[in-house]
Design a protein around this motif. Sequence first.
Motif, PDB file in Angstrom:
ATOM      1  N   MET A   1      33.863  39.729  15.368  1.00  0.00           N
ATOM      2  CA  MET A   1      33.428  40.854  15.394  1.00  0.00           C
ATOM      3  C   MET A   1      32.830  41.622  14.385  1.00  0.00           C
ATOM      4  O   MET A   1      33.300  41.622  13.222  1.00  0.00           O
ATOM      5  N   THR A   2      31.396  41.964  14.411  1.00  0.00           N
ATOM      6  CA  THR A   2      30.962  42.419  13.400  1.00  0.00           C
ATOM      7  C   THR A   2      30.385  43.950  13.849  1.00  0.00           C
ATOM      8  O   THR A   2      29.871  43.938  14.900  1.00  0.00           O
ATOM      9  N   ILE A   3      30.643  44.946  13.107  1.00  0.00           N
ATOM     10  CA  ILE A   3      30.044  46.351  13.399  1.00  0.00           C
ATOM     11  C   ILE A   3      29.223  46.717  12.226  1.00  0.00           C
ATOM     12  O   ILE A   3      29.480  46.696  11.247  1.00  0.00           O
ATOM     13  N   ALA A   4      27.952  46.825  12.756  1.00  0.00           N
ATOM     14  CA  ALA A   4      27.073  47.283  11.896  1.00  0.00           C
ATOM     15  C   ALA A   4      26.673  48.840  12.073  1.00  0.00           C
ATOM     16  O   ALA A   4      26.308  49.419  13.054  1.00  0.00           O
ATOM     17  N   LEU A  43      29.635  55.611   6.100  1.00  0.00           N
ATOM     18  CA  LEU A  43      30.994  55.674   6.355  1.00  0.00           C
ATOM     19  C   LEU A  43      31.660  55.248   5.300  1.00  0.00           C
ATOM     20  O   LEU A  43      31.376  54.135   4.512  1.00  0.00           O
ATOM     21  N   ILE A  44      32.808  55.902   4.971  1.00  0.00           N
ATOM     22  CA  ILE A  44      33.595  55.448   3.628  1.00  0.00           C
ATOM     23  C   ILE A  44      34.976  55.260   4.129  1.00  0.00           C
ATOM     24  O   ILE A  44      35.564  56.012   4.835  1.00  0.00           O
ATOM     25  N   VAL A  45      35.549  54.091   3.984  1.00  0.00           N
ATOM     26  CA  VAL A  45      36.941  53.990   4.584  1.00  0.00           C
ATOM     27  C   VAL A  45      37.916  53.518   3.512  1.00  0.00           C
ATOM     28  O   VAL A  45      37.304  52.713   2.589  1.00  0.00           O
ATOM     29  N   ILE A  46      39.014  54.131   3.505  1.00  0.00           N
ATOM     30  CA  ILE A  46      39.984  53.881   2.325  1.00  0.00           C
ATOM     31  C   ILE A  46      41.137  53.239   2.937  1.00  0.00           C
ATOM     32  O   ILE A  46      41.786  53.759   4.148  1.00  0.00           O
ATOM     33  N   ASP A  47      41.610  52.295   2.709  1.00  0.00           N
ATOM     34  CA  ASP A  47      42.616  51.553   3.649  1.00  0.00           C
ATOM     35  C   ASP A  47      43.796  51.437   2.615  1.00  0.00           C
ATOM     36  O   ASP A  47      43.853  51.033   1.555  1.00  0.00           O
ATOM     37  N   ASN A  48      44.814  52.170   3.288  1.00  0.00           N
ATOM     38  CA  ASN A  48      46.129  52.438   2.588  1.00  0.00           C
ATOM     39  C   ASN A  48      47.154  51.243   2.668  1.00  0.00           C
ATOM     40  O   ASN A  48      48.314  51.454   3.341  1.00  0.00           O
ATOM     41  N   ASP A  49      46.855  50.208   2.217  1.00  0.00           N
ATOM     42  CA  ASP A  49      47.523  49.029   2.128  1.00  0.00           C
ATOM     43  C   ASP A  49      48.183  48.688   3.592  1.00  0.00           C
ATOM     44  O   ASP A  49      49.353  48.555   3.864  1.00  0.00           O
ATOM     45  N   SER A  50      47.451  48.336   4.463  1.00  0.00           N
ATOM     46  CA  SER A  50      47.663  47.856   5.788  1.00  0.00           C
ATOM     47  C   SER A  50      48.177  46.501   5.722  1.00  0.00           C
ATOM     48  O   SER A  50      47.669  45.826   5.233  1.00  0.00           O
ATOM     49  N   GLY A  51      49.357  46.427   6.694  1.00  0.00           N
ATOM     50  CA  GLY A  51      50.020  45.101   6.782  1.00  0.00           C
ATOM     51  C   GLY A  51      49.619  44.287   7.841  1.00  0.00           C
ATOM     52  O   GLY A  51      50.096  43.378   8.080  1.00  0.00           O
ATOM     53  N   ASP A  52      48.500  44.519   8.473  1.00  0.00           N
ATOM     54  CA  ASP A  52      48.305  43.995   9.753  1.00  0.00           C
ATOM     55  C   ASP A  52      46.946  43.272   9.524  1.00  0.00           C
ATOM     56  O   ASP A  52      46.363  43.045   8.375  1.00  0.00           O
ATOM     57  N   LEU A  61      32.835  44.850   8.141  1.00  0.00           N
ATOM     58  CA  LEU A  61      32.057  45.923   8.526  1.00  0.00           C
ATOM     59  C   LEU A  61      30.725  45.863   7.476  1.00  0.00           C
ATOM     60  O   LEU A  61      30.727  45.209   6.498  1.00  0.00           O
ATOM     61  N   ARG A  62      29.447  45.778   8.326  1.00  0.00           N
ATOM     62  CA  ARG A  62      28.294  45.933   7.730  1.00  0.00           C
ATOM     63  C   ARG A  62      27.793  47.456   7.267  1.00  0.00           C
ATOM     64  O   ARG A  62      27.834  48.337   8.280  1.00  0.00           O
ATOM     65  N   HIS A  63      27.393  47.480   5.716  1.00  0.00           N
ATOM     66  CA  HIS A  63      26.929  49.027   5.736  1.00  0.00           C
ATOM     67  C   HIS A  63      27.893  50.006   5.707  1.00  0.00           C
ATOM     68  O   HIS A  63      27.590  51.151   5.963  1.00  0.00           O
ATOM     69  N   ALA A  64      29.274  49.802   5.169  1.00  0.00           N
ATOM     70  CA  ALA A  64      30.122  50.615   5.115  1.00  0.00           C
ATOM     71  C   ALA A  64      30.642  50.583   3.620  1.00  0.00           C
ATOM     72  O   ALA A  64      30.841  49.196   3.164  1.00  0.00           O
ATOM     73  N   ARG A  65      31.212  51.430   3.027  1.00  0.00           N
ATOM     74  CA  ARG A  65      31.890  51.332   1.859  1.00  0.00           C
ATOM     75  C   ARG A  65      33.367  51.313   2.036  1.00  0.00           C
ATOM     76  O   ARG A  65      33.816  52.209   2.607  1.00  0.00           O
ATOM     77  N   VAL A  66      34.095  50.163   1.584  1.00  0.00           N
ATOM     78  CA  VAL A  66      35.562  50.012   2.139  1.00  0.00           C
ATOM     79  C   VAL A  66      36.422  49.941   0.906  1.00  0.00           C
ATOM     80  O   VAL A  66      35.886  48.950  -0.295  1.00  0.00           O
ATOM     81  N   ILE A  67      37.297  50.638   0.635  1.00  0.00           N
ATOM     82  CA  ILE A  67      38.146  50.676  -0.576  1.00  0.00           C
ATOM     83  C   ILE A  67      39.508  50.295  -0.170  1.00  0.00           C
ATOM     84  O   ILE A  67      40.056  50.971   0.704  1.00  0.00           O
ATOM     85  N   TYR A  68      40.232  49.214  -0.755  1.00  0.00           N
ATOM     86  CA  TYR A  68      41.527  49.012  -0.348  1.00  0.00           C
ATOM     87  C   TYR A  68      42.497  49.161  -1.618  1.00  0.00           C
ATOM     88  O   TYR A  68      42.606  48.775  -2.554  1.00  0.00           O
ATOM     89  N   ASN A  69      43.213  50.039  -1.114  1.00  0.00           N
ATOM     90  CA  ASN A  69      44.403  50.535  -2.036  1.00  0.00           C
ATOM     91  C   ASN A  69      45.384  49.499  -1.591  1.00  0.00           C
ATOM     92  O   ASN A  69      45.941  49.192  -0.538  1.00  0.00           O
ATOM     93  N   HIS A  70      46.248  49.379  -2.973  1.00  0.00           N
ATOM     94  CA  HIS A  70      47.457  48.355  -2.735  1.00  0.00           C
ATOM     95  C   HIS A  70      48.665  49.286  -2.619  1.00  0.00           C
ATOM     96  O   HIS A  70      49.785  48.684  -2.926  1.00  0.00           O
ATOM     97  N   GLU A  71      48.566  50.242  -2.359  1.00  0.00           N
ATOM     98  CA  GLU A  71      49.746  50.919  -2.022  1.00  0.00           C
ATOM     99  C   GLU A  71      49.337  52.088  -1.076  1.00  0.00           C
ATOM    100  O   GLU A  71      48.262  52.648  -0.692  1.00  0.00           O
ATOM    101  N   ASN A  72      50.250  52.576  -0.137  1.00  0.00           N
ATOM    102  CA  ASN A  72      50.191  53.810   0.620  1.00  0.00           C
ATOM    103  C   ASN A  72      50.015  54.924  -0.116  1.00  0.00           C
ATOM    104  O   ASN A  72      51.062  55.648  -0.290  1.00  0.00           O
TER     105      ASN A  72
END
Length: 92
Positions: A1-4, A43-52, A61-72
């Motif tokens: 699955m790719t969302i562009a 689109l800017i996504v901040i992921d707060n340490d998802s466990g799934d 995701l294509r053409h989105a900025r995704v930041i992965y936090n190592h904690e919530n």
Amino acid sequence: MTIALPEPADPLVSVLMVTRGAWSWTERALRALVAHTEEPFELIVIDNDSGDETPQRLAELRHARVIYNHENRGFGPANNQAAALARGELLV
């Protein structure tokens, strides 16, 4: 699955999204965003340490900025983190 998503050089709107698990809801929101939002936006996504599967799926995701936090960090601080990266005139 790719969302562009669009890749605007000069976005008018910055869409900020905070995630923490619940990939099925996140995917629904992303697909709705693409289907019903006029360009130019980023689109800017901040992921707060998802466990799934959310971090792995966000990486597709294509053409989105995704930041992965190592904690919530919480919803408010994560939104502020995304806002600091925004290039658009308007924040959503």
